[in-house]
Design a protein around this motif. Sequence first.
Motif, PDB file in Angstrom:
ATOM      1  N   GLY A   1      33.028  37.217  40.959  1.00 44.56           N
ATOM      2  CA  GLY A   1      33.111  38.621  41.356  1.00 44.56           C
ATOM      3  C   GLY A   1      32.053  38.992  42.382  1.00 44.56           C
ATOM      4  O   GLY A   1      31.197  38.192  42.753  1.00 44.56           O
ATOM      5  N   VAL A   2      32.144  40.249  42.856  1.00 41.07           N
ATOM      6  CA  VAL A   2      31.191  40.757  43.843  1.00 41.07           C
ATOM      7  C   VAL A   2      30.814  42.195  43.501  1.00 41.07           C
ATOM      8  O   VAL A   2      31.524  42.889  42.767  1.00 41.07           O
ATOM      9  N   GLN A   3      29.685  42.615  44.069  1.00 44.52           N
ATOM     10  CA  GLN A   3      29.254  44.007  43.974  1.00 44.52           C
ATOM     11  C   GLN A   3      28.921  44.513  45.367  1.00 44.52           C
ATOM     12  O   GLN A   3      28.212  43.832  46.113  1.00 44.52           O
TER      13      GLN A   3
ATOM     14  N   ASP B   1      39.399  38.455  39.628  1.00 44.01           N
ATOM     15  CA  ASP B   1      40.855  38.648  39.697  1.00 44.01           C
ATOM     16  C   ASP B   1      41.264  39.864  40.525  1.00 44.01           C
ATOM     17  O   ASP B   1      42.453  40.097  40.742  1.00 44.01           O
ATOM     18  N   LYS B   2      40.311  40.637  41.008  1.00 46.93           N
ATOM     19  CA  LYS B   2      40.606  41.806  41.842  1.00 46.93           C
ATOM     20  C   LYS B   2      40.403  41.527  43.333  1.00 46.93           C
ATOM     21  O   LYS B   2      40.566  42.425  44.158  1.00 46.93           O
ATOM     22  N   ILE B   3      40.052  40.286  43.667  1.00 48.04           N
ATOM     23  CA  ILE B   3      39.797  39.929  45.065  1.00 48.04           C
ATOM     24  C   ILE B   3      40.989  39.138  45.617  1.00 48.04           C
ATOM     25  O   ILE B   3      41.333  38.081  45.083  1.00 48.04           O
TER      26      ILE B   3
ATOM     27  N   VAL C   1      39.130  37.536  50.254  1.00 50.94           N
ATOM     28  CA  VAL C   1      39.033  38.648  51.209  1.00 50.94           C
ATOM     29  C   VAL C   1      38.328  39.822  50.531  1.00 50.94           C
ATOM     30  O   VAL C   1      38.898  40.496  49.673  1.00 50.94           O
ATOM     31  N   ILE C   2      37.097  40.087  50.934  1.00 55.34           N
ATOM     32  CA  ILE C   2      36.243  41.042  50.219  1.00 55.34           C
ATOM     33  C   ILE C   2      36.112  42.370  50.934  1.00 55.34           C
ATOM     34  O   ILE C   2      36.236  43.430  50.319  1.00 55.34           O
TER      35      ILE C   2
ATOM     36  N   ALA D   1      41.344  43.967  52.595  1.00 59.09           N
ATOM     37  CA  ALA D   1      40.393  43.749  51.509  1.00 59.09           C
ATOM     38  C   ALA D   1      40.328  44.985  50.609  1.00 59.09           C
ATOM     39  O   ALA D   1      40.678  46.092  51.030  1.00 59.09           O
ATOM     40  N   PRO D   2      39.865  44.817  49.372  1.00 53.39           N
ATOM     41  CA  PRO D   2      39.718  45.966  48.474  1.00 53.39           C
ATOM     42  C   PRO D   2      38.575  46.883  48.870  1.00 53.39           C
ATOM     43  O   PRO D   2      38.523  48.028  48.409  1.00 53.39           O
TER      44      PRO D   2
END
Length: 283
Positions: free
Chosen positions: A90-92, A143-145, A159-160, A169-170
């Motif tokens: 994940g990412v922040q 799972d949201k990326i 893709v961020i 990207a989201p």
Amino acid sequence: MRKIKKLHKAVYAPMDDLVTYRAIPTREVEYIDPFLFLNHHGPQVYKAGNRGLPFGPHPHRGFETLTFILDGDIMHQDTGGGKDIIEAGGVQWMTAGSGLIHAEVSSDKFKQEGGPLEILQLWFNLPAQHKMTSPKYIGLQKDKIPVVELDNGKVRVNVISGSWGEVQAPIQNLSDIHIVSIELQKVGEFVYNIPAERNIFFYVVRGTVKVNGQTAEKLTLVEFDNEGKEVKVEASEDAYILFGHAQPFNEPVVSHGPFVMNTEEEIHQAFRDYQMGKMGSWD
């Protein structure tokens, strides 16, 4: 092809018991406008009963951060209301903007059980017109990326921010900064075109790649000139890279610790505002 200016090896800069390599700023490269800073923490393995990440409450103003959790986790909290635990993959994304206080520590579970940890944090400048925008936080689990597969699945593009081709990207940021992380299997390759006027950010996290004919090993920042458009990447072994691009702001950058502004007076004001509690208070 886009011309390569120089390859820069990240410098070893440990923080307490946290293995850390800093890719920018170093003596060789101060920043690549608007990419300001990259710390690469790990890879390392923590024992059970550890203290976890050391980033307790601290302020920020004037820029944005993107944190990649490759292994381990991060528990985030800030005075703007953001609160989250993001796990591996994940990412922040945090827009500090006008200012907030936040903490980035390991979860209770990680501190109790230990395990592998590898985390990268990249800072982006904000243009003068957005320096005092309202703070914002976005946390995305793996799972949201969105993922784009290339070269028969040998290349996976996460893709961020911004877009990759037709895939949005989201995270859509204030400064049209495009960022992806890319996993390559050995001999996997891809080609991507970026307008010559945009600056490129390219960092090899793991493995070894050939980029526009030059070999770049892990812990290497590839600095490009602004000539040519094509970037060709070939994996000499399994590899992982951070890859992005943005229009340079061409504005003065004045930084001091946790604040990045355009003038010295704005830095002094940031310290005054923090001391007066204008970035929130920490319970």
